[in-house]
Scaffold this motif. Structure first.
Motif, mmCIF file in Angstrom:
data_model
loop_
_atom_site.group_PDB
_atom_site.id
_atom_site.type_symbol
_atom_site.label_atom_id
_atom_site.label_comp_id
_atom_site.label_asym_id
_atom_site.label_seq_id
_atom_site.Cartn_x
_atom_site.Cartn_y
_atom_site.Cartn_z
ATOM 1 N N GLY A 177 -21.092 47.176 -10.796
ATOM 2 C CA GLY A 177 -22.440 47.128 -11.350
ATOM 3 C C GLY A 177 -23.233 48.369 -11.004
ATOM 4 O O GLY A 177 -23.820 49.026 -11.875
ATOM 5 N N MET A 178 -23.269 48.702 -9.719
ATOM 6 C CA MET A 178 -24.001 49.886 -9.287
ATOM 7 C C MET A 178 -23.450 51.150 -9.924
ATOM 8 O O MET A 178 -24.204 52.013 -10.396
ATOM 9 C CB MET A 178 -23.930 50.005 -7.767
ATOM 10 N N ASN A 179 -22.135 51.276 -9.968
ATOM 11 C CA ASN A 179 -21.539 52.501 -10.491
ATOM 12 C C ASN A 179 -21.751 52.651 -11.994
ATOM 13 O O ASN A 179 -21.830 53.775 -12.506
ATOM 14 C CB ASN A 179 -20.051 52.542 -10.141
ATOM 15 N N ALA A 180 -21.877 51.533 -12.714
ATOM 16 C CA ALA A 180 -22.201 51.622 -14.139
ATOM 17 C C ALA A 180 -23.620 52.154 -14.340
ATOM 18 O O ALA A 180 -23.880 52.945 -15.260
ATOM 19 C CB ALA A 180 -22.053 50.259 -14.802
ATOM 20 N N ILE A 181 -24.544 51.745 -13.470
ATOM 21 C CA ILE A 181 -25.916 52.260 -13.553
ATOM 22 C C ILE A 181 -25.931 53.748 -13.221
ATOM 23 O O ILE A 181 -26.629 54.540 -13.871
ATOM 24 C CB ILE A 181 -26.854 51.485 -12.614
#
Length: 462
Positions: free
Chosen positions: A348-352
């Motif tokens: 999730g964080m890395n997609a942002i």
């Protein structure tokens, strides 16, 4: 539990179509703040806990936070500071080279006293570099290595029976690089740790490789109690007030500290301005940490004292040297584009991160936190580490400067365009994460390592 791939695809869709809370644009006019505040910080010079410049920086950050609508708290803590009275590195043999090495100084929390002995050279000082070298009872010379922390080099010297560390700096113009070799709260190194410039180091290396170098290292130092302060600024969220996005960075420095870490404080204060007219979905906490340079003391103190808040952090955005990298080892990088990024394996964080990079036209060079630990001798040498070991997902910027930890770490060596670009990316991420529900941030890496630090440094105890 959702798979990593499913979570990443769903999150990318949400960010693409903007289904949730709209975010404010990153105003181009704001870029001046990062430059102005970085210069203000660097102009204070050396900022170490207990010193006037450090206190002035804390006051300035608190005032800036309050002026931009944040709830401000200051949290003090005690720590031992390592005060060096004098250092000498003296060549005893060969007689033709006898004399003192100019500019030699001790690392913080190295050993005090006098050591005399033959010198052996082992390059970066990893275990394999000792093959065929008898370091027992010797002064061991190592080179600065950007991928192997000096504290790990020291640990290997101790394991090999060395009686002192002689460190050759990697900065140009024979500049001497400083730093700490132990966490401030841990016992000091049992052996002296002395650092010299690269040109002097090259001369000493040649003599050591000939087997003719004998030296005497002397360190006169004492430990004193000091008080550091973390400055916290909070804006309560409207949708998920009990969930926290933490934005942290340290403000202490060895010298001017323009890159390390005034650049990050400049970025942080611009991010604070960008949030001033936004009602964030999550509670946003800004943490300006003190005493990072001497062992991540301020951030560890906060994590230790606030387990209830730590448990509610959905993302930790750590700001370390936010001007773009100018070099990686001996490789020159495009300073206008690249900043290195490392963090946890959170889809999730890395997609942002990927979306925010694309929106700002910035190029990130992602590396995982476990990889950083593996090549740095077990450390994550920035304030991401306390949160990482507490199970909080997060990422950190970092860059490389030839003038790292020298008195030439000044704003003249920051490529302004890259600094602004990195700051725009960090601001974009802070705004974009407000659009993402917490359940899409739940799948994360669970670290399997903890780093031992003392529970508390008692008041008044050096």
């Amino acid at each position: 539990m959702r798979s990593f791939a499913f979570t990443a695809r769903l999150l990318t869709s949400i960010l693409a179509v903007g289904l949730l809370l709209p975010t404010a644009a990153v105003a181009q006019d704001d870029v001046a703040t990062v430059i102005r505040e970085t210069q203000w910080c660097a102009d204070l010079g050396r900022k170490q806990p207990g010193e006037p410049a450090d206190a002035a920086m804390a006051d300035h950050i608190a005032e800036f936070f309050e002026a931009n609508g944040l709830q401000v708290e200051r949290e003090e803590f005690h720590l031992p500071v390592f005060d060096v009275e004098a250092t000498a590195a003296t060549v005893l043999a060969p007689e033709s080279a006898a004399g003192d090495v100019p500019g030699a100084t001790s690392f913080a929390y190295g050993g005090a006293g006098t050591v005399e002995g033959d010198v052996v050279y082992v390059g970066a000082g990893r275990a394999q570099d000792y093959a065929g070298v008898d370091a027992d009872g010797k002064i061991v010379m190592v080179d600065r290595d950007t991928t192997f922390h000096r504290s790990a080099q020291l640990n290997e010297i101790l394991a090999q029976g060395g009686v002192a560390m002689l460190y050759v700096s990697g900065a140009p113009d024979n500049l001497v690089q400083v730093g700490a070799v132990r966490f401030a709260q841990h016992p000091h190194s049992p052996i002296p740790t002395v650092t010299v410039g690269s040109e002097d180091g090259a001369d000493l290396q040649a003599l050591a490789e000939e087997g003719t170098l004998r030296m005497r290292l002397t360190v006169d130092a004492e430990t004193n109690d000091a008080v550091g302060v973390n400055v916290m600024g909070t804006k309560v969220g409207t949708t998920y007030p009990d969930r926290i996005v933490m934005v942290g960075g340290h403000y202490d420095s060895w010298f001017d500290g323009a890159v390390d870490n005034c650049s990050a404080i400049g970025s942080m204060l611009q991010m604070v301005e960008a949030l001033a007219d936004v009602d964030p979905a999550y509670t946003v906490m800004f943490g300006a940490w003190d005493a990072e340079e001497v062992g991540l003391v301020g951030s560890y103190d906060w994590v230790r004292n606030h387990p209830d808040l730590v448990a509610n952090i959905v993302v930790n955005e750590n700001l370390e040297m936010t001007s773009a990298a100018t070099q990686l080892g001996d490789t020159e990088l495009d300073a206008a584009l690249v900043n290195l990024i490392f963090g946890t394996l959170s889809p999730g964080m890395n997609a942002i991160i990927a979306t925010s990079l694309a929106q700002t036209g910035h190029v990130g060079a992602p590396i995982t936190a476990p990889l950083i630990r593996s090549i740095q001798g077990g450390l994550i040498p920035t304030d991401l580490q306390p949160f990482y070991t507490a199970g909080v997902q997060g990422f950190s910027t970092f860059s490389s400067s030839a003038y790292y930890h020298t008195h030439e770490d000044t704003t003249e060596h920051i490529p302004a365009g890259s600094h602004e670009r990195v700051t725009e990316f960090l601001t974009r991420f802070l705004l974009d994460v407000q659009n993402v529900p917490p359940e899409l941030l739940e799948l994360r890496e669970v670290p399997t390592v903890t780093v031992d630090v003392p529970d508390q440094h008692p008041t008044g105890v050096p």
